[in-house]
Design a protein around this motif. Structure first.
Motif, mmCIF file in Angstrom:
data_model
loop_
_atom_site.group_PDB
_atom_site.id
_atom_site.type_symbol
_atom_site.label_atom_id
_atom_site.label_comp_id
_atom_site.label_asym_id
_atom_site.label_seq_id
_atom_site.Cartn_x
_atom_site.Cartn_y
_atom_site.Cartn_z
ATOM 1 N N LEU A 1 0.821 -1.216 0.000
ATOM 2 C CA LEU A 1 0.000 0.000 0.000
ATOM 3 C C LEU A 1 0.854 1.264 0.000
ATOM 4 O O LEU A 1 0.549 2.226 -0.718
ATOM 5 C CB LEU A 1 -0.950 0.003 1.200
ATOM 6 C CG LEU A 1 -2.199 -0.854 1.050
ATOM 7 C CD1 LEU A 1 -2.908 -1.027 2.382
ATOM 8 C CD2 LEU A 1 -3.135 -0.245 0.015
ATOM 9 N N ASP A 2 1.932 1.258 0.776
ATOM 10 C CA ASP A 2 2.839 2.410 0.796
ATOM 11 C C ASP A 2 3.444 2.641 -0.587
ATOM 12 O O ASP A 2 3.552 3.780 -1.053
ATOM 13 C CB ASP A 2 3.942 2.233 1.842
ATOM 14 C CG ASP A 2 3.432 2.356 3.265
ATOM 15 O OD1 ASP A 2 2.289 2.820 3.472
ATOM 16 O OD2 ASP A 2 4.190 1.974 4.195
ATOM 17 N N GLU A 3 3.836 1.552 -1.244
ATOM 18 C CA GLU A 3 4.402 1.646 -2.590
ATOM 19 C C GLU A 3 3.361 2.205 -3.563
ATOM 20 O O GLU A 3 3.656 3.097 -4.367
ATOM 21 C CB GLU A 3 4.885 0.272 -3.062
ATOM 22 C CG GLU A 3 5.376 0.236 -4.486
ATOM 23 C CD GLU A 3 6.671 0.981 -4.717
ATOM 24 O OE1 GLU A 3 6.943 1.344 -5.887
ATOM 25 O OE2 GLU A 3 7.426 1.211 -3.760
ATOM 26 N N LEU A 4 2.146 1.698 -3.495
ATOM 27 C CA LEU A 4 1.081 2.181 -4.376
ATOM 28 C C LEU A 4 0.777 3.656 -4.132
ATOM 29 O O LEU A 4 0.638 4.431 -5.081
ATOM 30 C CB LEU A 4 -0.190 1.344 -4.187
ATOM 31 C CG LEU A 4 -0.152 -0.071 -4.755
ATOM 32 C CD1 LEU A 4 -1.325 -0.892 -4.248
ATOM 33 C CD2 LEU A 4 -0.133 -0.033 -6.279
ATOM 34 N N HIS A 5 0.698 4.047 -2.868
ATOM 35 C CA HIS A 5 0.424 5.459 -2.555
ATOM 36 C C HIS A 5 1.574 6.359 -3.020
ATOM 37 O O HIS A 5 1.338 7.463 -3.522
ATOM 38 C CB HIS A 5 0.140 5.647 -1.070
ATOM 39 C CG HIS A 5 -1.160 5.050 -0.628
ATOM 40 N ND1 HIS A 5 -2.379 5.366 -1.185
ATOM 41 C CD2 HIS A 5 -1.443 4.134 0.328
ATOM 42 C CE1 HIS A 5 -3.346 4.687 -0.610
ATOM 43 N NE2 HIS A 5 -2.808 3.911 0.318
ATOM 44 N N GLY A 6 2.796 5.887 -2.878
ATOM 45 C CA GLY A 6 3.947 6.653 -3.359
ATOM 46 C C GLY A 6 3.928 6.805 -4.871
ATOM 47 O O GLY A 6 4.192 7.893 -5.409
ATOM 48 N N GLN A 7 3.623 5.702 -5.574
ATOM 49 C CA GLN A 7 3.533 5.755 -7.033
ATOM 50 C C GLN A 7 2.410 6.691 -7.477
ATOM 51 O O GLN A 7 2.557 7.439 -8.442
ATOM 52 C CB GLN A 7 3.279 4.357 -7.608
ATOM 53 C CG GLN A 7 4.457 3.437 -7.567
ATOM 54 C CD GLN A 7 4.129 2.060 -8.129
ATOM 55 O OE1 GLN A 7 3.061 1.821 -8.685
ATOM 56 N NE2 GLN A 7 5.059 1.134 -7.971
ATOM 57 N N ARG A 8 1.296 6.659 -6.735
ATOM 58 C CA ARG A 8 0.165 7.513 -7.102
ATOM 59 C C ARG A 8 0.518 8.992 -6.932
ATOM 60 O O ARG A 8 0.184 9.825 -7.779
ATOM 61 C CB ARG A 8 -1.073 7.182 -6.278
ATOM 62 C CG ARG A 8 -2.313 7.874 -6.827
ATOM 63 C CD ARG A 8 -3.551 7.563 -6.022
ATOM 64 N NE ARG A 8 -4.763 7.883 -6.742
ATOM 65 C CZ ARG A 8 -5.140 9.103 -7.119
ATOM 66 N NH1 ARG A 8 -4.376 10.144 -6.867
ATOM 67 N NH2 ARG A 8 -6.275 9.300 -7.767
ATOM 68 N N ALA A 9 1.176 9.307 -5.841
ATOM 69 C CA ALA A 9 1.581 10.697 -5.612
ATOM 70 C C ALA A 9 2.525 11.170 -6.709
ATOM 71 O O ALA A 9 2.367 12.277 -7.247
ATOM 72 C CB ALA A 9 2.241 10.835 -4.239
ATOM 73 N N HIS A 10 3.481 10.320 -7.066
ATOM 74 C CA HIS A 10 4.444 10.665 -8.116
ATOM 75 C C HIS A 10 3.732 10.852 -9.463
ATOM 76 O O HIS A 10 3.963 11.832 -10.175
ATOM 77 C CB HIS A 10 5.519 9.583 -8.219
ATOM 78 C CG HIS A 10 6.521 9.815 -9.291
ATOM 79 N ND1 HIS A 10 7.487 10.793 -9.201
ATOM 80 C CD2 HIS A 10 6.711 9.211 -10.485
ATOM 81 C CE1 HIS A 10 8.221 10.780 -10.292
ATOM 82 N NE2 HIS A 10 7.769 9.827 -11.091
ATOM 83 N N SER A 11 2.858 9.912 -9.812
ATOM 84 C CA SER A 11 2.140 10.005 -11.086
ATOM 85 C C SER A 11 1.204 11.208 -11.109
ATOM 86 O O SER A 11 1.050 11.854 -12.152
ATOM 87 C CB SER A 11 1.355 8.722 -11.349
ATOM 88 O OG SER A 11 2.237 7.669 -11.654
ATOM 89 N N SER A 12 0.594 11.526 -9.981
ATOM 90 C CA SER A 12 -0.293 12.693 -9.920
ATOM 91 C C SER A 12 0.481 13.983 -10.170
ATOM 92 O O SER A 12 -0.016 14.897 -10.837
ATOM 93 C CB SER A 12 -1.010 12.755 -8.575
ATOM 94 O OG SER A 12 -1.888 11.664 -8.437
ATOM 95 N N GLU A 13 1.708 14.059 -9.658
ATOM 96 C CA GLU A 13 2.565 15.226 -9.921
ATOM 97 C C GLU A 13 2.884 15.326 -11.407
ATOM 98 O O GLU A 13 2.856 16.411 -11.989
ATOM 99 C CB GLU A 13 3.862 15.127 -9.127
ATOM 100 C CG GLU A 13 3.713 15.356 -7.652
ATOM 101 C CD GLU A 13 5.022 15.133 -6.889
ATOM 102 O OE1 GLU A 13 6.100 15.111 -7.529
ATOM 103 O OE2 GLU A 13 4.961 14.986 -5.666
ATOM 104 N N ILE A 14 3.194 14.187 -12.018
ATOM 105 C CA ILE A 14 3.513 14.174 -13.449
ATOM 106 C C ILE A 14 2.290 14.593 -14.257
ATOM 107 O O ILE A 14 2.406 15.380 -15.200
ATOM 108 C CB ILE A 14 4.026 12.782 -13.876
ATOM 109 C CG1 ILE A 14 5.387 12.507 -13.234
ATOM 110 C CG2 ILE A 14 4.121 12.671 -15.398
ATOM 111 C CD1 ILE A 14 5.889 11.094 -13.408
ATOM 112 N N VAL A 15 1.108 14.100 -13.889
ATOM 113 C CA VAL A 15 -0.121 14.474 -14.588
ATOM 114 C C VAL A 15 -0.339 15.982 -14.490
ATOM 115 O O VAL A 15 -0.612 16.640 -15.499
ATOM 116 C CB VAL A 15 -1.339 13.699 -14.023
ATOM 117 C CG1 VAL A 15 -2.650 14.324 -14.483
ATOM 118 C CG2 VAL A 15 -1.276 12.234 -14.430
ATOM 119 N N ALA A 16 -0.210 16.536 -13.309
ATOM 120 C CA ALA A 16 -0.409 17.980 -13.132
ATOM 121 C C ALA A 16 0.578 18.774 -13.978
ATOM 122 O O ALA A 16 0.198 19.754 -14.639
ATOM 123 C CB ALA A 16 -0.282 18.351 -11.657
#
Length: 128
Positions: free
Chosen positions: A19-34
């Motif tokens: 879950l920590d890995e998934l949340h970290g990946q999501r935060a990173h991808s969300s930054e890239i999307v923005a």
């Protein structure tokens, strides 16, 4: 959670790690999307009609727009995959292959937490 034969059950610590890995990946991808949404917005606002630009400039602008749209699409897909993995953890279906219904395997999920297919089904999909 489902595991392959011979694997130990998921421990709370292992599940937290995933879950920590998934949340970290999501935060990173969300930054890239923005970032890429902002870049693409700027490119679309300044696209003009190409008047006064030579063909190389128009081609470079078109290539840059296509690149931004591709990266944006890929990252949005990744966010959707992450959200789906988290939802599957929450509903208890995490670790079940979406194609054949067999266990995906803890080692594969720990290496690639967004996996939805077991190795056999993934290899079959890639051969198509």
């Amino acid at each position: 959670m489902v595991v392959k034969e011979g694997e130990s059950a998921w421990t709370p610590a292992e599940l937290k790690e995933v879950l920590d890995e998934l949340h970290g990946q999501r935060a990173h991808s969300s930054e890239i999307v923005a970032h890429h949404e902002s870049e693409l917005d700027g490119l679309l606002r300044n696209s003009g009609d190409g008047a006064g630009q030579d063909q190389a400039d128009v081609g470079a602008s078109s290539f840059e727009r296509d690149y931004e749209m591709t990266v944006l699409s890929n990252e949005r897909d990744k966010v959707a995959q992450i959200d789906r993995a988290v939802a599957r953890i929450e509903d208890g279906t995490y670790g079940v292959c979406e194609s054949c219904g067999q266990p995906i395997g803890k080692m594969r999920l720990m290496a690639f937490p967004r996996a939805t297919l077991c190795m056999t089904c993934k290899q079959r999909e890639e051969r198509r």
